[in-house]
Design an enzyme around this catalytic site. Structure first.
Site: not given
Length: 272
Positions: A52, A190
């Site tokens: 995304d 992340e």
């Protein structure tokens, strides 16, 4: 350089998991269109993520939040057509899996049916566990995502390092185990401390892919446009640029424009 050949087997969720068992690092990159995805696939990447992050690098948005399900499916179709060897994973965009378990499963199936990708990726831990379980039970392979989850940028107040405190680190570890127990075939971590990324990778049986999570994870993922140097204004610590395509493209375009304007293009050999 690792390059796929005609004899190279197509990657599956099982072969990706086997790489961890064999101690082989897993290389992941994003792609958003047929042309670049074909090159990425031919170069030997293991997993292509239709991220995304397309909201940023393709659409020019400041966050990943505006991109829609239909837009993600449109992009994923082209990538899936290009990938003959890599496993293709598509991000489920913001708002497509948080409302209800039923809607989450319906949207995941829509992505799989209309784009042909091999798996979907969701951000979050315990709070989305019921949706993940239902997806897996319905036959949808799921990749998890913890740490800095960009769809939660407004909740986090920015894109800073996550899980640097003890409480958040403990929650991340717990969530990672819950995702594995729920049936996720792999997990992205992340922007967390390297020591935490290493610990989670060692504790889980499924592959852990890092981005800004240190070298102790089972693999790495970067945004293609970032590692190719298309965006010279984005300079996080975890990013290594493997090319300087921004300058190459500008020089090529400038040379083309000059050739058009001075009449040297097309020349006699470039016309019918």
């Amino acid at each position: 350089m690792s390059v796929h050949t005609a004899a190279t087997a197509r990657q599956t969720t099982q072969t990706i998991q086997q790489k961890k068992q064999a101690g082989e690092k897993i290389a992941v990159l994003t792609s958003y269109d047929f042309t670049l995805a074909r090159l990425v696939d031919e170069a030997g990447i293991d997993i292509i993520l239709v991220g995304d992050s397309a909201s940023n690098v393709v659409c020019g948005n400041q966050t990943t939040l505006p991109i829609t399900l239909d837009e993600m499916i449109f992009l994923a179709k082209g990538v899936r057509r290009a990938a003959e060897h890599a496993l293709v994973v598509c991000d489920m965009p913001f708002g497509t899996y948080q409302i209800s378990e039923e809607e989450a499963v319906r949207n995941a199936m829509k992505i799989m049916q209309l784009s042909g990708v091999d798996a979907v990726k969701l951000e979050g831990g315990e709070e989305i566990m019921p949706a993940i379980r239902h997806m897996v039970q319905a036959g949808v392979p799921v990749m998890g995502h913890l740490g800095l989850t960009p769809q939660s940028v407004n909740q986090f107040g920015g894109y800073g390092l996550r899980a640097k405190g003890e409480a958040e680190a403990k929650k991340l570890i717990r969530d990672a185990h819950l995702l594995e127990d729920a049936g996720c075939f792999s997990l992205v971590l992340e922007k967390i401390p390297a020591a935490l990324g290493k610990r989670v990778s060692e504790e889980l049986h499924i592959p852990v892919i890092g981005i800004g999570a240190g070298n102790g994870t089972d693999g790495q993922v970067l945004v293609l446009h970032d590692m190719l140097g298309f965006n010279d204004g984005f300079k996080p610590k975890f990013l290594r640029r493997f090319a300087n395509m921004a300058e190459d493209v500008k020089q090529a375009v400038s040379a083309y424009a000059e050739a058009v304007r001075d009449g040297s293009f097309p020349n006699e050999t470039e016309q019918y």
